[in-house]
Motif scaffolding. Structure first.
Motif, PDB file in Angstrom:
ATOM      1  N   ALA A  53       0.831  -1.204   0.000  1.00 26.25           N
ATOM      2  CA  ALA A  53       0.000   0.000   0.000  1.00 26.25           C
ATOM      3  C   ALA A  53       0.865   1.254   0.000  1.00 26.25           C
ATOM      4  O   ALA A  53       0.576   2.231  -0.711  1.00 26.25           O
ATOM      5  N   ILE A  54       1.931   1.242   0.766  1.00 22.84           N
ATOM      6  CA  ILE A  54       2.850   2.381   0.785  1.00 22.84           C
ATOM      7  C   ILE A  54       3.545   2.522  -0.566  1.00 22.84           C
ATOM      8  O   ILE A  54       3.714   3.631  -1.097  1.00 22.84           O
TER       9      ILE A  54
ATOM     10  N   GLU B 257      10.060  11.678  12.224  1.00 21.34           N
ATOM     11  CA  GLU B 257      11.183  11.104  11.479  1.00 21.34           C
ATOM     12  C   GLU B 257      10.734  10.479  10.162  1.00 21.34           C
ATOM     13  O   GLU B 257      11.554  10.250   9.263  1.00 21.34           O
ATOM     14  N   LEU B 258       9.442  10.191  10.042  1.00 19.38           N
ATOM     15  CA  LEU B 258       8.927   9.610   8.801  1.00 19.38           C
ATOM     16  C   LEU B 258       9.081  10.571   7.630  1.00 19.38           C
ATOM     17  O   LEU B 258       9.185  10.142   6.474  1.00 19.38           O
TER      18      LEU B 258
ATOM     19  N   ALA C 127      11.627  12.569   6.696  1.00 13.58           N
ATOM     20  CA  ALA C 127      12.896  12.406   5.985  1.00 13.58           C
ATOM     21  C   ALA C 127      12.998  11.041   5.318  1.00 13.58           C
ATOM     22  O   ALA C 127      13.562  10.913   4.220  1.00 13.58           O
ATOM     23  N   ILE C 128      12.423  10.022   5.949  1.00 16.53           N
ATOM     24  CA  ILE C 128      12.478   8.680   5.375  1.00 16.53           C
ATOM     25  C   ILE C 128      11.738   8.648   4.033  1.00 16.53           C
ATOM     26  O   ILE C 128      12.247   8.125   3.028  1.00 16.53           O
ATOM     27  N   LEU C 129      10.553   9.223   4.007  1.00 18.05           N
ATOM     28  CA  LEU C 129       9.770   9.228   2.769  1.00 18.05           C
ATOM     29  C   LEU C 129      10.371  10.166   1.724  1.00 18.05           C
ATOM     30  O   LEU C 129      10.286   9.899   0.519  1.00 18.05           O
ATOM     31  N   ALA C 130      10.980  11.256   2.161  1.00 19.30           N
ATOM     32  CA  ALA C 130      11.640  12.146   1.208  1.00 19.30           C
ATOM     33  C   ALA C 130      12.816  11.441   0.543  1.00 19.30           C
ATOM     34  O   ALA C 130      13.030  11.556  -0.670  1.00 19.30           O
ATOM     35  N   GLU C 131      13.578  10.704   1.326  1.00 18.29           N
ATOM     36  CA  GLU C 131      14.715   9.955   0.778  1.00 18.29           C
ATOM     37  C   GLU C 131      14.228   8.894  -0.196  1.00 18.29           C
ATOM     38  O   GLU C 131      14.801   8.692  -1.280  1.00 18.29           O
ATOM     39  N   ARG C 132      13.161   8.227   0.178  1.00 14.95           N
ATOM     40  CA  ARG C 132      12.664   7.119  -0.642  1.00 14.95           C
ATOM     41  C   ARG C 132      11.994   7.598  -1.919  1.00 14.95           C
ATOM     42  O   ARG C 132      12.145   6.964  -2.983  1.00 14.95           O
TER      43      ARG C 132
ATOM     44  N   ALA D 191       6.405  -1.289  13.704  1.00 16.57           N
ATOM     45  CA  ALA D 191       5.978  -1.936  12.460  1.00 16.57           C
ATOM     46  C   ALA D 191       5.711  -0.903  11.374  1.00 16.57           C
ATOM     47  O   ALA D 191       5.987  -1.140  10.183  1.00 16.57           O
ATOM     48  N   LEU D 192       5.195   0.249  11.751  1.00 20.85           N
ATOM     49  CA  LEU D 192       4.955   1.321  10.790  1.00 20.85           C
ATOM     50  C   LEU D 192       6.276   1.795  10.176  1.00 20.85           C
ATOM     51  O   LEU D 192       6.392   1.936   8.954  1.00 20.85           O
ATOM     52  N   PHE D 193       7.275   2.009  11.020  1.00 14.67           N
ATOM     53  CA  PHE D 193       8.577   2.446  10.509  1.00 14.67           C
ATOM     54  C   PHE D 193       9.199   1.380   9.611  1.00 14.67           C
ATOM     55  O   PHE D 193       9.775   1.691   8.565  1.00 14.67           O
ATOM     56  N   ASP D 194       9.064   0.121  10.010  1.00 15.40           N
ATOM     57  CA  ASP D 194       9.630  -0.961   9.188  1.00 15.40           C
ATOM     58  C   ASP D 194       8.993  -0.988   7.805  1.00 15.40           C
ATOM     59  O   ASP D 194       9.679  -1.182   6.794  1.00 15.40           O
ATOM     60  N   ALA D 195       7.687  -0.774   7.751  1.00 15.68           N
ATOM     61  CA  ALA D 195       6.986  -0.818   6.469  1.00 15.68           C
ATOM     62  C   ALA D 195       7.358   0.369   5.582  1.00 15.68           C
ATOM     63  O   ALA D 195       7.484   0.236   4.359  1.00 15.68           O
ATOM     64  N   ILE D 196       7.560   1.525   6.182  1.00 13.66           N
ATOM     65  CA  ILE D 196       7.838   2.727   5.397  1.00 13.66           C
ATOM     66  C   ILE D 196       9.284   2.768   4.936  1.00 13.66           C
ATOM     67  O   ILE D 196       9.594   3.280   3.855  1.00 13.66           O
ATOM     68  N   ARG D 197      10.176   2.218   5.726  1.00 13.59           N
ATOM     69  CA  ARG D 197      11.576   2.160   5.300  1.00 13.59           C
ATOM     70  C   ARG D 197      11.746   1.267   4.081  1.00 13.59           C
ATOM     71  O   ARG D 197      12.634   1.427   3.286  1.00 13.59           O
TER      72      ARG D 197
END
Length: 533
Positions: A403-404, A433-434, A436-441, A527-533
């Protein structure tokens, strides 16, 4: 000097192109002189009653002595702590003012029950509450006021001695507060909420908390004359042109704190610019960035950078970095950015004083609270995270990770991602922190907003601005819910309705939305962070 600005690259070219015309058209003196025709005939009626902020320094001067006297009175009565119930401009300006001055103010701009309970449990015996609402009918603020009234009463404290109201004259809150016997400060009705930093909305909670608000007004006064003059050196014209005059338009504005003494200015500027410009499919999207943000490495063609630095230097035009640099005192910054936003509205061809799409989310929320429909079943559940969303996202997904991935695939080359976290930000601060993670991805700009406060800020841009955003909404099941006295729904039900209502309006505007509900926030966050990374 109280304010300095330097520009380079595309911003410098925008200033050279547009400022001479702005000077010739007498835009600066027109703003100061209440010329409502500057933004076209469609904006004239609204602009005619929204330019009072240009004289807020003079109008607010008499408030200083009154606020300081009340502070002394409260202090003599044992009050050592000020809390603020407010949304949007009513809370963001006092938050920046008090954080910069390093004085204590508890800002309650959420309906998440855990956050409300935290505020109620924080030194209640020595607390006074400022209730701020321009319209006097803000649902969040009314609910917070009711909760504090009950808490004071239960503690044997007369609420009349501890609650101070800031609102427009004649508003429902003004009438009710005066009838009840509360202390009331009326704000200038000719100032919109997001332009109200130097009015009673910014000054009352800040002054009661211990800020030298007279000095804040002095800081603004030092730049006021420069902003009123039709001259190429006018910093409001320069900043407005640099923000909204690039060609092709860089419609994402990365705001970076990089050496300034001001704390949290980006959040205030975000609501000012986004709500003022995001309409009619146009607008400038502010993106509050860290100094090492992924967006800075990617050299995005549609991202204009502005840095808040310690000293922007004496020269307006400089070589090098292709960015805007500003420095100065907080009072001066408030006034310059307000002028610049009005100038940006003229360059974009929009009315910078209305917010035509804000009401739609409120209407959807009220409808949900009235109807109380059964919850929409989750499309699927991963761990304890319930996954819902618009068909374009959910239809191609089978689990949280996919989904992400689908949501990110919806981001175009000119798009952005908005994270909307309707959670207890005191308990879950790591969610920021999400961003920067999504911006990088994704390789695209990402904004982060705490719900429901962003509804009074970037919410207008999400629905009225360019249709290039995708939306990740995060909610949580309340750890402990809280009744709202005299209201037939709880804080937990209110914030859920606000989240669902806004998501439905975004969907009606054909925006892709992925909704993730944490059924056990403490356990589900990893679990949310694991899925978004």
């Amino acid at each position: 000097m109280s304010f300095r600005i330097s520009v380079s690259g595309a911003a410098a070219e925008a200033v050279r192109t547009h400022v001479p015309t702005l000077v010739k058209d007498l835009v600066a003196s027109g703003i100061t002189g209440f010329d409502a025709a500057l933004w076209g005939p469609d904006a004239e009626s609204e602009a005619a009653k929204r330019l009072g902020w240009t004289e807020s320094v003079a109008i607010s001067r008499p408030l200083v002595e009154e606020i300081n006297a009340l502070r002394d009175e409260l202090h003599a009565a044992g009050v050592r702590h000020i809390a603020l119930a407010g949304m949007g401009g009513s809370s963001l300006a006092p938050e920046v003012i008090t954080n910069t001055a390093r004085v204590d103010l508890t800002v309650l701009d959420s309906t998440e029950p855990g956050q409300v309970l935290s505020a109620l449990g924080d030194r209640l015996a020595e607390t006074a509450l400022v209730v701020s609402s321009k319209s006097g009918s803000t649902t969040e603020t009314d609910s917070q006021r009711r909760a504090f009234e009950a808490a004071f009463t239960d503690a044997g404290i007369d609420p009349l001695t501890r609650i101070i109201v800031v609102t427009d004259p004649g508003s429902p809150l003004d009438k009710n507060a005066r009838e009840t016997g509360y202390r009331v400060f009326n704000a200038d009705p000719n100032v919109g909420g997001r332009y109200s930093a130097l009015t009673a909305f910014g000054l009352v909670p800040s002054g009661l908390s211990g800020v030298d608000i007279g000095e804040l007004l002095d800081e603004a006064e030092t730049i006021a004359l420069s902003l009123a003059i039709d001259d190429a050196s006018n910093p409001g014209l320069i900043l407005g042109a640099a923000i909204a005059g690039t060609s092709p338009l860089r419609d994402k504005l990365g705001i970076i704190t990089d050496g300034t003494h001001i704390v949290g200015f980006g959040d205030w500027a975000e609501q000012l610019i986004a709500e003022s410009t995001g309409k009619l499919g146009k607008g400038i999207l502010p993106v509050v960035l860290e100094k090492d943000a992924p967006e800075l490495k990617d050299e995005l063609a549609d991202l204009q950078l502005v840095r808040l630095v310690d000293d922007a230097g004496d020269d307006v035009f400089v070589d090098g970095a292709d960015e805007i640099r500003v420095s100065g005192t907080l009072g001066a910054q408030f006034l310059v950015w307000e002028y610049a936003t009005a100038v940006a509205g003229r360059l974009l061809g929009i009315n910078p004083f209305d917010q035509p799409d804000v009401e739609s989310a409120k209407i959807a929320t009220r409808a949900l609270l009235d109807a109380r429909p059964a919850p929409e079943p989750a499309a699927f559940v991963t761990g304890g995270i319930e996954v819902r969303g618009t068909p374009d996202v959910i239809g191609a997904s089978s689990d949280l990770v996919s989904a992400i991935e689908v949501l990110l695939e919806e981001v175009g080359d000119d798009g952005y991602i908005a994270i909307q976290a309707y959670v207890d930000r005191l308990a879950l601060p790591q969610l920021t922190e999400l961003r920067a993670i999504l911006a990088e991805r994704s390789g695209r700009p990402v904004t982060f907003g705490w719900g429901p406060r962003f509804l009074h800020s970037t919410g207008q841009f999400h629905k009225g601005g360019p249709a290039v955003g995708v939306f990740l909404q995060i909610t949580q099941n309340a750890v402990e819910d809280l009744e709202i006295p005299g209201i037939p729904f709880t804080f937990g039900e209110l914030i859920q309705a606000q989240a669902i209502g806004d998501a439905s309006v975004l969907a009606d505007h054909d925006r892709p939305v992925l909704r993730l509900n944490l059924t056990n926030a403490a356990a589900d966050t990893a679990a949310l962070f694991d899925a978004i990374r």
